[in-house]
Design an enzyme around this catalytic site. Structure first.
Site, PDB file in Angstrom:
ATOM      1  N   ALA A  69     -40.264 -12.386 -13.071  1.00 45.84           N
ATOM      2  CA  ALA A  69     -40.839 -13.652 -13.527  1.00 45.84           C
ATOM      3  C   ALA A  69     -40.060 -14.082 -14.766  1.00 45.84           C
ATOM      4  O   ALA A  69     -39.449 -13.255 -15.443  1.00 45.84           O
ATOM      5  CB  ALA A  69     -42.311 -13.456 -13.866  1.00 45.84           C
ATOM      6  N   GLY A 112     -41.380  -9.304 -10.766  1.00 41.31           N
ATOM      7  CA  GLY A 112     -41.691 -10.294  -9.739  1.00 41.31           C
ATOM      8  C   GLY A 112     -40.624 -10.386  -8.665  1.00 41.31           C
ATOM      9  O   GLY A 112     -40.914 -10.786  -7.538  1.00 41.31           O
ATOM     10  N   GLU A 115     -41.444  -7.694  -6.309  1.00 40.31           N
ATOM     11  CA  GLU A 115     -42.683  -8.107  -5.619  1.00 40.31           C
ATOM     12  C   GLU A 115     -42.396  -9.187  -4.580  1.00 40.31           C
ATOM     13  O   GLU A 115     -42.976  -9.190  -3.493  1.00 40.31           O
ATOM     14  CB  GLU A 115     -43.703  -8.589  -6.661  1.00 40.31           C
ATOM     15  CG  GLU A 115     -44.199  -7.438  -7.531  1.00 40.31           C
ATOM     16  CD  GLU A 115     -45.002  -7.878  -8.740  1.00 40.31           C
ATOM     17  OE1 GLU A 115     -44.576  -8.830  -9.429  1.00 40.31           O
ATOM     18  OE2 GLU A 115     -46.044  -7.269  -9.006  1.00 40.31           O
ATOM     19  N   GLU A 135     -42.579  -4.072 -15.900  1.00 36.34           N
ATOM     20  CA  GLU A 135     -43.575  -4.797 -16.706  1.00 36.34           C
ATOM     21  C   GLU A 135     -44.130  -3.944 -17.838  1.00 36.34           C
ATOM     22  O   GLU A 135     -44.455  -4.441 -18.915  1.00 36.34           O
ATOM     23  CB  GLU A 135     -44.734  -5.282 -15.813  1.00 36.34           C
ATOM     24  CG  GLU A 135     -44.373  -6.438 -14.890  1.00 36.34           C
ATOM     25  CD  GLU A 135     -43.811  -5.996 -13.548  1.00 36.34           C
ATOM     26  OE1 GLU A 135     -43.412  -4.821 -13.411  1.00 36.34           O
ATOM     27  OE2 GLU A 135     -43.769  -6.840 -12.627  1.00 36.34           O
TER      28      GLU A 135
HETATM   29  N1  CO8 Z   1     -36.841 -13.819 -17.503  1.00 36.49           N
HETATM   30  C1  CO8 Z   1     -36.103 -14.715 -18.211  1.00 36.49           C
HETATM   31  N2  CO8 Z   1     -34.785 -14.553 -18.460  1.00 36.49           N
HETATM   32  C2  CO8 Z   1     -34.182 -13.458 -17.941  1.00 36.49           C
HETATM   33  C3  CO8 Z   1     -34.881 -12.490 -17.188  1.00 36.49           C
HETATM   34  C4  CO8 Z   1     -36.277 -12.713 -16.957  1.00 36.49           C
HETATM   35  N3  CO8 Z   1     -37.020 -11.881 -16.231  1.00 36.49           N
HETATM   36  N4  CO8 Z   1     -34.022 -11.515 -16.820  1.00 36.49           N
HETATM   37  C5  CO8 Z   1     -32.822 -11.855 -17.321  1.00 36.49           C
HETATM   38  N5  CO8 Z   1     -32.900 -13.028 -17.992  1.00 36.49           N
HETATM   39  C6  CO8 Z   1     -31.830 -13.737 -18.692  1.00 36.49           C
HETATM   40  C7  CO8 Z   1     -31.472 -13.056 -19.996  1.00 36.49           C
HETATM   41  O1  CO8 Z   1     -32.380 -13.420 -21.024  1.00 36.49           O
HETATM   42  C8  CO8 Z   1     -30.072 -13.565 -20.227  1.00 36.49           C
HETATM   43  O2  CO8 Z   1     -30.152 -14.894 -20.720  1.00 36.49           O
HETATM   44  P1  CO8 Z   1     -29.254 -15.344 -22.016  1.00 36.49           P
HETATM   45  O3  CO8 Z   1     -27.826 -15.218 -21.518  1.00 36.49           O
HETATM   46  O4  CO8 Z   1     -29.678 -16.755 -22.271  1.00 36.49           O
HETATM   47  O5  CO8 Z   1     -29.578 -14.370 -23.101  1.00 36.49           O
HETATM   48  C9  CO8 Z   1     -29.500 -13.664 -18.814  1.00 36.49           C
HETATM   49  O6  CO8 Z   1     -30.632 -13.683 -17.935  1.00 36.49           O
HETATM   50  C10 CO8 Z   1     -28.632 -12.477 -18.451  1.00 36.49           C
HETATM   51  O7  CO8 Z   1     -29.384 -11.289 -18.668  1.00 36.49           O
HETATM   52  P2  CO8 Z   1     -28.851 -10.043 -19.522  1.00 36.49           P
HETATM   53  O8  CO8 Z   1     -27.866 -10.488 -20.551  1.00 36.49           O
HETATM   54  O9  CO8 Z   1     -30.036  -9.282 -20.020  1.00 36.49           O
HETATM   55  O10 CO8 Z   1     -28.068  -9.217 -18.386  1.00 36.49           O
HETATM   56  P3  CO8 Z   1     -27.794  -7.638 -18.364  1.00 36.49           P
HETATM   57  O11 CO8 Z   1     -26.868  -7.434 -17.226  1.00 36.49           O
HETATM   58  O12 CO8 Z   1     -27.416  -7.155 -19.722  1.00 36.49           O
HETATM   59  O13 CO8 Z   1     -29.219  -6.978 -18.009  1.00 36.49           O
HETATM   60  C11 CO8 Z   1     -31.298  -6.749 -16.787  1.00 36.49           C
HETATM   61  C12 CO8 Z   1     -29.801  -7.182 -16.766  1.00 36.49           C
HETATM   62  C13 CO8 Z   1     -31.412  -5.239 -16.958  1.00 36.49           C
HETATM   63  C14 CO8 Z   1     -31.899  -7.178 -15.442  1.00 36.49           C
HETATM   64  C15 CO8 Z   1     -32.036  -7.452 -17.953  1.00 36.49           C
HETATM   65  O14 CO8 Z   1     -31.751  -8.840 -17.900  1.00 36.49           O
HETATM   66  C16 CO8 Z   1     -33.526  -7.305 -17.942  1.00 36.49           C
HETATM   67  O15 CO8 Z   1     -34.042  -6.243 -18.290  1.00 36.49           O
HETATM   68  N6  CO8 Z   1     -34.283  -8.364 -17.528  1.00 36.49           N
HETATM   69  C17 CO8 Z   1     -35.711  -8.375 -17.532  1.00 36.49           C
HETATM   70  C18 CO8 Z   1     -36.245  -7.564 -16.387  1.00 36.49           C
HETATM   71  C19 CO8 Z   1     -37.756  -7.566 -16.414  1.00 36.49           C
HETATM   72  O16 CO8 Z   1     -38.386  -7.078 -17.354  1.00 36.49           O
HETATM   73  N7  CO8 Z   1     -38.380  -8.116 -15.370  1.00 36.49           N
HETATM   74  C20 CO8 Z   1     -39.802  -8.142 -15.262  1.00 36.49           C
HETATM   75  C21 CO8 Z   1     -40.319  -9.427 -15.790  1.00 36.49           C
HETATM   76  S1  CO8 Z   1     -42.088  -9.452 -15.843  1.00 36.49           S
HETATM   77  C22 CO8 Z   1     -42.542  -9.850 -14.277  1.00 36.49           C
HETATM   78  O17 CO8 Z   1     -41.758 -10.053 -13.414  1.00 36.49           O
HETATM   79  C23 CO8 Z   1     -44.006  -9.937 -14.061  1.00 36.49           C
HETATM   80  C24 CO8 Z   1     -44.299 -10.541 -12.708  1.00 36.49           C
HETATM   81  C25 CO8 Z   1     -45.727 -10.839 -12.726  1.00 36.49           C
HETATM   82  C26 CO8 Z   1     -46.060 -11.808 -11.634  1.00 36.49           C
HETATM   83  C27 CO8 Z   1     -47.446 -12.262 -11.891  1.00 36.49           C
HETATM   84  C28 CO8 Z   1     -47.915 -13.122 -10.753  1.00 36.49           C
HETATM   85  C29 CO8 Z   1     -49.366 -13.470 -10.928  1.00 36.49           C
END
Ligand code: CO8
Length: 261
Positions: A69, A112, A115, A135
């Site tokens: 998400a 997400g 999921e 999460e």
């Molecule tokens: N949301 C928003 N932006 C994101 C997300 C995300 N989930 N993931 C990556 N990005 C963005 C980064 O902020 C970055 O943006 P910017 O260049 O502007 O800083 C860009 O994408 C590239 O990401 P990274 O520089 O971090 O890339 P890396 O290769 O270094 O890392 C990772 C890749 C490991 C995937 C890292 O980006 C990461 O950990 N991302 C977050 C993963 C995460 O925590 N996901 C879970 C989110 S919570 C969720 O999904 C809850 C769902 C609930 C659903 C509820 C329904 C009712």
């Protein structure tokens, strides 16, 4: 499929029988913002209603199927607003599709994103795929099936490990756990998913939809009720022209000509 999209790309396979939806928000590793989900739902609904389409492939980018998400979008929202607006309630719309939906996952499928892959009917993974429910690291918990569909897919112990640790599984681990049906070299996984989609689309749509419906009922019903449901649907296939054609073609040693009737 011809309208212009901001966050996704929609196309058809060469035969026109497989719809292909590609999540396409490279700046944020396909983070699932609200606009993306509205487009995804519109695209899936359109393909599901297209009589020429027999199956759909949902895929992402080489680096990420979807990294979850959109954390930045939801970071400052509050419970009452989320509750009143049924925050992300529309996420499950894809599970209402009647036609089989195959997820072709490359790179990150996190939170997400994992999921969303699990909402599809089956998952093909590229060998670079990473699955996880991180999460817990954000001070929250899975909200779109990570504590429910994942358990049904891999059992309690493996699901607990994934959601409580926030660690990622490789494609190979995900396949071993039963989350993923098959692993392919990353650059071939979309083609392989489309190939399976073409095979599914080559059958009677009435039968493939009933297959999907029956399997999905197994998650909701007791065994006795599920077997009853399956038998009724099986019996119902004998009211279709395609069942008559399929069995006639077998006896006549020729390919069946399906009419989806
Ligand atoms: N949301 C928003 N932006 C994101 C997300 C995300 N989930 N993931 C990556 N990005 C963005 C980064 O902020 C970055 O943006 P910017 O260049 O502007 O800083 C860009 O994408 C590239 O990401 P990274 O520089 O971090 O890339 P890396 O290769 O270094 O890392 C990772 C890749 C490991 C995937 C890292 O980006 C990461 O950990 N991302 C977050 C993963 C995460 O925590 N996901 C879970 C989110 S919570 C969720 O999904 C809850 C769902 C609930 C659903 C509820 C329904 C009712």
């Amino acid at each position: 499929t011809t309208r212009s999209w901001e966050y996704i790309k929609v196309s058809l396979s060469e035969t026109g029988k497989v719809g292909i939806v590609q999540l396409n928000r490279p700046k944020a590793l396909n983070a699932l913002c609200s606009g993306l989900f509205h487009e995804l739902n519109d695209a899936i609904r359109t393909l599901d209603n297209d009589p020429a389409v027999g199956a759909v492939v949902l895929t992402g980018l080489p680096k990420a199927f979807a990294a979850g998400a959109d954390i930045k979008e939801m970071a400052n929202t509050h419970f009452v607003d989320n509750y009143k607006s049924n925050f992300l309630g529309h996420w499950t719309e894809i599970t209402q599709a009647r036609k089989p939906v195959i997820a072709a996952v490359q790179g990150f499928a996190l939170g997400g994103g994992c999921e969303l892959a699990m909402m599809c009917d089956l998952i093909y993974a590229g060998d670079n795929a990473k699955f996880g429910q991180p999460e817990i690291k954000l001070g929250t918990i899975p909200g779109a099936g990570g504590s429910q569909r994942l358990v049904k897919a891999v059992g309690k112990s493996k699901a607990m490990e994934l959601v409580l640790s926030g660690n990622m599984w490789s494609a190979e681990e995900a396949e071993r756990a039963g989350l993923v049906a098959r692993v392919f070299p990353a650059d071939t996984v979309v083609a392989e998913a489309v190939k399976l989609g073409e095979q599914i689309a080559s059958y009677s749509q009435v039968a493939t939809q009933m297959c999907k419906e029956a399997v999905n009922k197994s998650f909701e019903l007791s065994l006795a009720e599920g077997l009853h449901f399956e038998r009724r649907l099986f019996q119902a296939t004998f009211a279709t022209k395609d069942q008559k054609e399929g069995m006639k073609a077998f006896a006549e040693k020729r390919a069946a000509q399906w009419t989806n009737q």
